[in-house]
Structures are given as C-alpha cells and as structure tokens.
Design a protein around this motif. Structure first.
Motif, mmCIF file in Angstrom:
data_model
loop_
_atom_site.group_PDB
_atom_site.id
_atom_site.type_symbol
_atom_site.label_atom_id
_atom_site.label_comp_id
_atom_site.label_asym_id
_atom_site.label_seq_id
_atom_site.Cartn_x
_atom_site.Cartn_y
_atom_site.Cartn_z
ATOM 1 N N TRP A 47 -54.907 -13.832 36.929
ATOM 2 C CA TRP A 47 -54.461 -13.477 38.264
ATOM 3 C C TRP A 47 -53.125 -14.165 38.597
ATOM 4 O O TRP A 47 -52.229 -13.550 39.168
ATOM 5 C CB TRP A 47 -55.531 -13.850 39.286
ATOM 6 N N TYR A 50 -50.334 -12.444 36.733
ATOM 7 C CA TYR A 50 -50.106 -11.134 37.321
ATOM 8 C C TYR A 50 -49.318 -11.236 38.625
ATOM 9 O O TYR A 50 -48.404 -10.451 38.875
ATOM 10 C CB TYR A 50 -51.447 -10.443 37.565
ATOM 11 N N ARG A 51 -49.678 -12.215 39.458
ATOM 12 C CA ARG A 51 -48.995 -12.373 40.740
ATOM 13 C C ARG A 51 -47.540 -12.800 40.583
ATOM 14 O O ARG A 51 -46.730 -12.560 41.464
ATOM 15 C CB ARG A 51 -49.722 -13.412 41.602
ATOM 16 N N ALA A 58 -45.730 -5.163 37.373
ATOM 17 C CA ALA A 58 -47.127 -5.408 37.659
ATOM 18 C C ALA A 58 -47.950 -4.125 37.748
ATOM 19 O O ALA A 58 -49.148 -4.140 37.607
ATOM 20 C CB ALA A 58 -47.271 -6.202 38.950
#
Length: 59
Positions: A47, A50-51, A58
């Motif tokens: 996560w 990804y952020r 993304a």
C-alpha cells in the motif's frame, strides 16, 4: 520505495532466520506466527509503495 517490496522476500525466504520454536505467542511457535505476521506487514508495504506512485502509473 520499490526496495520496500524486497523486505517480505528477504524476511520469509531466509528460513534459518525464523526456524525456531521459541518465543511462542498465544501457543503458536515462532516459526508460524512470524510467517503470519508478514501478511499484514506485506500488505502495508504494498500500500505504501502504491500510494507513492504518480497518479498515471498507479492506475
């Protein structure tokens, strides 16, 4: 940030690092709870990476 994704591989593929019975947690040997602890840790790391990606990469 991508280097964070190597942590689960290193932590789980090097078996002599966690091939122990003690310390036990809730009756589970270290061998089992160590591996199970990596499930939420890996999810958090994925996560985070990804952020940090730009919005066009993304999706």
């Amino acid at each position: 940030m991508w280097i964070l994704l190597l942590l689960p591989f290193i932590g789980l593929l090097w078996v002599p690092f966690y091939n122990f019975l003690e310390p036990a947690l809730f009756g589970f040997p270290f061998f089992y709870w160590y591996q199970l602890a990596w499930v939420p840790i890996s999810s958090l790391l994925i996560w985070l990476v990804y952020r940090r990606l730009p919005p066009d990469e993304a999706a």
